[in-house]
Scaffold this motif. Structure first.
Motif, PDB file in Angstrom:
ATOM      1  N   PHE A   1       0.836  -1.208   0.000  1.00 48.80           N
ATOM      2  CA  PHE A   1       0.000   0.000   0.000  1.00 48.80           C
ATOM      3  C   PHE A   1       0.869   1.256   0.000  1.00 48.80           C
ATOM      4  N   SER A   2       1.902   1.222   0.817  1.00 50.03           N
ATOM      5  CA  SER A   2       2.796   2.365   0.894  1.00 50.03           C
ATOM      6  C   SER A   2       3.440   2.639  -0.468  1.00 50.03           C
ATOM      7  N   GLN A   3       3.946   1.588  -1.100  1.00 49.62           N
ATOM      8  CA  GLN A   3       4.614   1.769  -2.387  1.00 49.62           C
ATOM      9  C   GLN A   3       3.623   2.125  -3.487  1.00 49.62           C
ATOM     10  N   ARG A   4       2.432   1.567  -3.421  1.00 51.79           N
ATOM     11  CA  ARG A   4       1.427   1.902  -4.426  1.00 51.79           C
ATOM     12  C   ARG A   4       1.104   3.386  -4.408  1.00 51.79           C
ATOM     13  N   SER A   5       1.265   4.017  -3.241  1.00 51.99           N
ATOM     14  CA  SER A   5       0.989   5.451  -3.160  1.00 51.99           C
ATOM     15  C   SER A   5       2.258   6.265  -3.442  1.00 51.99           C
ATOM     16  N   GLY A   6       3.381   5.578  -3.678  1.00 55.61           N
ATOM     17  CA  GLY A   6       4.602   6.282  -4.064  1.00 55.61           C
ATOM     18  C   GLY A   6       5.668   6.409  -2.997  1.00 55.61           C
ATOM     19  N   VAL A   7       5.487   5.741  -1.848  1.00 55.21           N
ATOM     20  CA  VAL A   7       6.493   5.861  -0.793  1.00 55.21           C
ATOM     21  C   VAL A   7       7.166   4.515  -0.543  1.00 55.21           C
ATOM     22  N   LEU A   8       8.483   4.504  -0.684  1.00 61.38           N
ATOM     23  CA  LEU A   8       9.259   3.309  -0.384  1.00 61.38           C
ATOM     24  C   LEU A   8       9.634   3.364   1.086  1.00 61.38           C
ATOM     25  N   ASN A   9       9.132   2.401   1.871  1.00 59.51           N
ATOM     26  CA  ASN A   9       9.454   2.363   3.291  1.00 59.51           C
ATOM     27  C   ASN A   9      10.398   1.194   3.557  1.00 59.51           C
ATOM     28  N   LEU A  10      11.669   1.510   3.772  1.00 53.27           N
ATOM     29  CA  LEU A  10      12.644   0.450   4.046  1.00 53.27           C
ATOM     30  C   LEU A  10      12.778   0.209   5.550  1.00 53.27           C
ATOM     31  N   GLY A  11      11.920   0.874   6.333  1.00 53.70           N
ATOM     32  CA  GLY A  11      11.997   0.712   7.780  1.00 53.70           C
ATOM     33  C   GLY A  11      11.155  -0.442   8.305  1.00 53.70           C
ATOM     34  N   VAL A  12      10.600  -1.239   7.392  1.00 54.39           N
ATOM     35  CA  VAL A  12       9.704  -2.335   7.786  1.00 54.39           C
ATOM     36  C   VAL A  12      10.303  -3.212   8.882  1.00 54.39           C
ATOM     37  N   GLU A  13      11.573  -3.554   8.699  1.00 53.01           N
ATOM     38  CA  GLU A  13      12.250  -4.427   9.659  1.00 53.01           C
ATOM     39  C   GLU A  13      12.201  -3.843  11.075  1.00 53.01           C
ATOM     40  N   GLY A  14      12.494  -2.548  11.177  1.00 54.57           N
ATOM     41  CA  GLY A  14      12.477  -1.892  12.483  1.00 54.57           C
ATOM     42  C   GLY A  14      11.074  -1.851  13.061  1.00 54.57           C
ATOM     43  N   GLN A  15      10.086  -1.627  12.193  1.00 54.54           N
ATOM     44  CA  GLN A  15       8.700  -1.587  12.643  1.00 54.54           C
ATOM     45  C   GLN A  15       8.250  -2.964  13.128  1.00 54.54           C
ATOM     46  N   MET A  16       8.714  -4.012  12.429  1.00 51.93           N
ATOM     47  CA  MET A  16       8.366  -5.370  12.848  1.00 51.93           C
ATOM     48  C   MET A  16       8.966  -5.691  14.215  1.00 51.93           C
ATOM     49  N   LEU A  17      10.220  -5.296  14.403  1.00 52.79           N
ATOM     50  CA  LEU A  17      10.886  -5.593  15.667  1.00 52.79           C
ATOM     51  C   LEU A  17      10.196  -4.894  16.828  1.00 52.79           C
ATOM     52  N   MET A  18       9.832  -3.618  16.614  1.00 52.54           N
ATOM     53  CA  MET A  18       9.143  -2.893  17.665  1.00 52.54           C
ATOM     54  C   MET A  18       7.774  -3.505  17.938  1.00 52.54           C
ATOM     55  N   GLY A  19       7.098  -3.929  16.864  1.00 47.32           N
ATOM     56  CA  GLY A  19       5.802  -4.576  17.030  1.00 47.32           C
ATOM     57  C   GLY A  19       5.939  -5.881  17.790  1.00 47.32           C
ATOM     58  N   ALA A  20       6.974  -6.641  17.431  1.00 42.83           N
ATOM     59  CA  ALA A  20       7.196  -7.934  18.073  1.00 42.83           C
ATOM     60  C   ALA A  20       7.464  -7.753  19.563  1.00 42.83           C
ATOM     61  N   PHE A  21       8.323  -6.781  19.887  1.00 39.33           N
ATOM     62  CA  PHE A  21       8.640  -6.589  21.299  1.00 39.33           C
ATOM     63  C   PHE A  21       7.424  -6.122  22.093  1.00 39.33           C
ATOM     64  N   THR A  22       6.755  -5.095  21.551  1.00 39.11           N
ATOM     65  CA  THR A  22       5.615  -4.520  22.276  1.00 39.11           C
ATOM     66  C   THR A  22       4.541  -5.569  22.533  1.00 39.11           C
ATOM     67  N   ALA A  23       4.205  -6.312  21.484  1.00 33.82           N
ATOM     68  CA  ALA A  23       3.168  -7.341  21.621  1.00 33.82           C
ATOM     69  C   ALA A  23       3.575  -8.356  22.679  1.00 33.82           C
TER      70      ALA A  23
END
Lengths: 311, 515
Positions: A35-57
């Motif tokens: 979705f992010s890329q379809r709107s024109g934004v390349l988000n290479l921070g996915v890995e960091g977001q996953m790690l934070m999500g994993a820890f918080t959960a």
């Protein structure tokens, strides 16, 4: 030596079952990234977001005993991380490749710090999402085990694919997302708020990445370790390219990858006579090969990585 | 029920729109200086001016893309503030941009529906949009398939989609930004028909152009801008092209034409059954044979995208020839590198001047010496001789009247016409034997056009073999000794100037071979 034949029905079923389960973190993260890329934004921070999500959960589930609270907390963290990426890449128009890597490092470092400060050691929870047997279907031979005895987050990940397809192709929002990623100037002249759409997709991407991390820590593994995603976020980005920016293409890529991953795990368990280092490499080599083969087959969104400036 | 007019529900039709005392200042430039402009219902009002005269700025203000520093806009006497395109659309203003604002990967119906509320709420209602689009298409003679993807459409069809987009949003007033620049002569005729239909339906049209004959043929009134100021507004009836040109530029302009028969010399450029592929790998040139002799200009007419760019690139060594032969000065140069062709007298004025013509971050003087920078007098033993470079650049800048703050200004900061002069200086100061000029006057103003045309004719008189590729048919017809018409990668016909009648060339450009 093992006596079980490697490719018995039981083993194949086991590989497929694991493959389906392993696909869920990739699906969440890659659909969000799509979705992010379809709107024109390349988000290479996915890995960091996953790690934070994993820890918080994991942490919230550990403290409260309720995985739903854990999931909710991970989503909130995903909102914050997605918004931060959106501010930097949309409002401040930073180079997206570089700022994304920045967010990856922030997410990784912060999750490690919090892990050391709040947990100190690897702990296991038994209050994560357990397997749910779908009535009747779960009793089907073979298929029942593969598809209908998974945890709730796996079901959600697979349900997300047709949902994403519907949103992207059948709704006015999806139309705006596709237009903004392809020709933001055209969308702008029709009164579409380019920045608003991109904020929405990038934030949603952050939430889905965090959910992907949660799928790992409170559904699939029920544990949190430092850097436990080990590159999954980057694989998710690759899957978006591989899937041609289409939900079902992403699904196909995620399944191919997770199945090879499951196979590789089983080959290790059964002491297949190949050094385990090579087995571990398999899915990644496959990713590279597939990406090379698919180059030029599909066009990326034309405005991908380009900040929008009204002329 | 959601009708396309919903957004304008309760608003008045635009009977009279006025812009009063509009001033817009950009850092260092006054783009509009107290400009007055108005348009009535059912009127076609031309907005005429050179590049940088402030036409686009004025219209972007009207469409809510810019906010003016001073001045006001009134609709039917009521002051309005237009802060975004969305508000402009809601007031009944539609704009057809020069570079189409369409999303190539979406369908016609999707492009039309974009940004509009749907009758089904969150879910799109493309079937309803398609139906309504077909109705409008029928009424205005704008035939197009709502299910087709934009990338599948011709330029003329894309323009129809743009007009339909505005009609669908219930526009009363249309701003058309150089709408005919990209069309074939036949498409221009059709377009004029559409405009007449629109005025019959009591729509108002603001027609931005720098083509004088179109103003005279289609417009009721004309407003001329120069350097951001309004010079005059007057009825078109009774105006001649010469009057308008004088108002626009501030002095008399006569574009040069070939008058004498060419002094043809030896064969300089010969293509024999040349084939080449496009960027996407599809055939772009399909058996082109062509000859250009010393002392003549051969013009290539055609609608853009029919292989002209690829033709220029194969001749200058920038694109691979897949079959056939190219001879320069009688010598087989097929597959030679651009640098080698340079050595035997090839000069090239590229179509994409910003991308291929200059290095925009380099200074004007660096760009001027780029071709010969490693040779005397500019360099010795691998060191650049800045004093000499500066002297030569100063002289050439004066000679060609390049308007630049200084020779050390980055070339990319200059206006289109002046950038083209930099390219021209570099290419022509070497007395080329073969000159390939691709779209040399595209997007430059009439003063620069005059200058470029004069220089091409001087080169012709000096014995260069010139291949002139242009989408501007007037340019081709007034400068070419012979006219070759390209269509889908082939030469449809090569005509002597006296036989190259506008209607015939137009048909050939559309791929029709008259009996």
């Amino acid at each position: 030596m093992e006596t079980t034949p490697l490719f018995s029905l039981a083993v194949v079923t086991g590989i497929l079952t694991a493959g389906i389960r392993l696909a869920s973190p990739y699906l969440f993260a890659a659909i969000g990234e799509m979705f992010s890329q379809r709107s024109g934004v390349l988000n290479l921070g996915v890995e960091g977001q996953m790690l934070m999500g994993a820890f918080t959960a994991f942490y919230v589930t550990l403290r409260t005993g309720n995985p739903w609270l854990g999931l909710l907390a991970a989503m909130l963290v995903g909102v914050l991380m997605g918004l931060a990426m959106a501010v930097v890449s949309i409002t401040w128009r930073a180079v997206q490749g570089i700022s994304g890597i920045g967010f990856y490092i922030v997410g990784m470092g912060l999750s490690e710090l919090l892990f050391k400060a709040l947990l100190g050691e690897v702990k296991v929870i038994n209050t994560g999402f357990n397997a749910i047997h779908i009535p009747l279907l779960a009793n089907l031979p073979v298929l029942g085990e593969i598809f209908f005895r998974q945890n709730i987050m796996t079901y959600m990940a697979f349900a997300l694919v047709p949902l994403a397809w519907f949103v992207l192709y059948k709704t006015t929002l999806g139309l705006k997302i596709r237009a903004v990623g392809e020709n933001p100037h055209a969308a702008d002249t029709l009164g579409v708020n380019v920045a608003q759409i991109r904020y929405l997709t990038v934030t949603m991407g952050g939430v889905l990445s965090a959910i992907g991390g949660a799928a790992l820590s409170i559904a699939n593994l029920n544990v949190f370790q430092e850097n436990m995603t080990a590159g999954m976020g980057f694989i998710a980005v690759a899957l978006v390219y591989f899937g041609g920016w289409k939900p079902f293409g992403v699904l196909f890529g995620a399944l191919l990858f997770s199945m090879v991953m499951a196979l590789q795990i089983f080959l290790q368990v059964y002491r297949f006579p190949i050094p385990s280092e090579f087995l571990i490499m398999m899915p990644y080599i496959l990713t590279i090969v597939v990406l090379v083969l698919t180059v030029g087959r599909v066009r990326s969104p034309s405005a991908l990585t380009r900040p929008f400036v009204r002329e | 029920m959601s009708e396309p007019r919903t957004m304008g529900l309760g608003r008045q039709k635009i009977v009279h729109l006025e812009m009063r005392g509009i001033t817009k200042i950009f850092p260092g430039v006054v783009a509009n200086d107290r400009v007055d402009f108005d348009v009535h219902e059912g009127e076609v009002h031309a907005l005429l001016g050179e590049n940088g005269a402030g036409k686009s700025t004025l219209m972007k203000i009207l469409y809510g893309l810019y906010e003016p520093n001073e001045g006001e806009i009134r609709i039917n006497g009521q002051p309005v503030r237009i802060k975004s395109p969305k508000e402009a659309i809601a007031l009944g203003i539609g704009m057809i941009h020069q570079h189409f604002m369409l999303v190539d990967t979406l369908t016609v119906a999707e492009n039309i529906a974009l940004g509009l509320p749907s009758s089904r709420g969150f879910v799109t209602d493309l079937d309803r949009v398609s139906k309504r689009t077909l109705e409008l298409a029928e009424r205005y003679g704008l035939h197009v398939d709502p299910g087709a993807y934009i990338w599948q459409l011709s330029v003329g069809q894309r323009q129809r989609v743009e007009i339909l987009k505005a009609l669908y949003r219930g526009a009363d007033l249309f701003i058309l930004d150089e709408p005919t620049a990209v069309l074939t002569p036949q498409e221009v005729d059709e377009f004029m028909g559409t405009m007449r239909q629109m005025t019959r339906e009591r729509h108002s049209i603001i027609f931005i152009t720098h083509k004088l004959h179109e103003v005279i043929a289609t417009c009721d009134r004309v407003t001329v801008l120069r350097n951001g100021r309004r010079i005059d507004s007057r009825p078109v009836a009774g105006c001649t092209k010469l009057d308008l040109a004088r108002l626009m530029v501030g002095h008399d302009i006569v574009l040069p034409k070939i008058t004498s028969a060419p002094q043809r010399g030896e064969m300089r450029l010969e293509l024999q059954d040349v084939h080449a592929l496009s960027e996407r790998g599809s055939p772009a040139l399909r058996g082109v044979s062509l000859q250009v002799q010393a002392g003549e200009i051969v013009g290539i007419a055609g609608v853009s995208g029919n292989g002209q760019s690829e033709l220029a690139e194969v001749i200058t060594g920038l694109r691979k020839v897949t079959r056939g032969k190219i001879l320069v000065n009688g010598q087989d140069t097929t597959g030679k590198l651009p640098g080698e062709l340079l050595q035997i007298g090839m000069a090239y004025i590229p179509e994409e001047r910003m991308r291929d013509g200059i290095i925009s971050d380099f200074t004007v003087s660096e760009n001027i010496i780029l071709r010969n920078h490693n040779q005397t007098p500019y360099a010795r033993h691998g060191f650049l001789l800045h004093r000499i470079i500066r002297e030569v650049a100063d002289r050439l800048i004066r000679m060609f009247d390049i308007r630049t703050p200084s020779p050390t200004t980055p070339a990319g900061n200059l206006s289109g016409g002046n950038i083209q002069k930099v390219v021209l200086v570099r290419e022509l100061s070497r007395a080329p034997k073969v000159l390939i000029a691709a779209q040399p006057t595209r997007g430059v103003d009439i003063g620069a056009i005059e200058f470029i045309h004069k220089n091409l004719l001087e080169q012709r008189a000096a014995g260069a073999a010139i291949l002139l590729i242009s989408e501007d048919l007037d340019e081709i017809l007034s400068l070419s000794d012979r006219v070759a018409v390209m269509y889908e990668g082939q030469i449809m016909a090569v005509l002597e100037n006296k036989d190259a009648e506008r209607g015939l060339v137009g048909l050939l450009m559309a791929g029709v071979r008259p009996e």
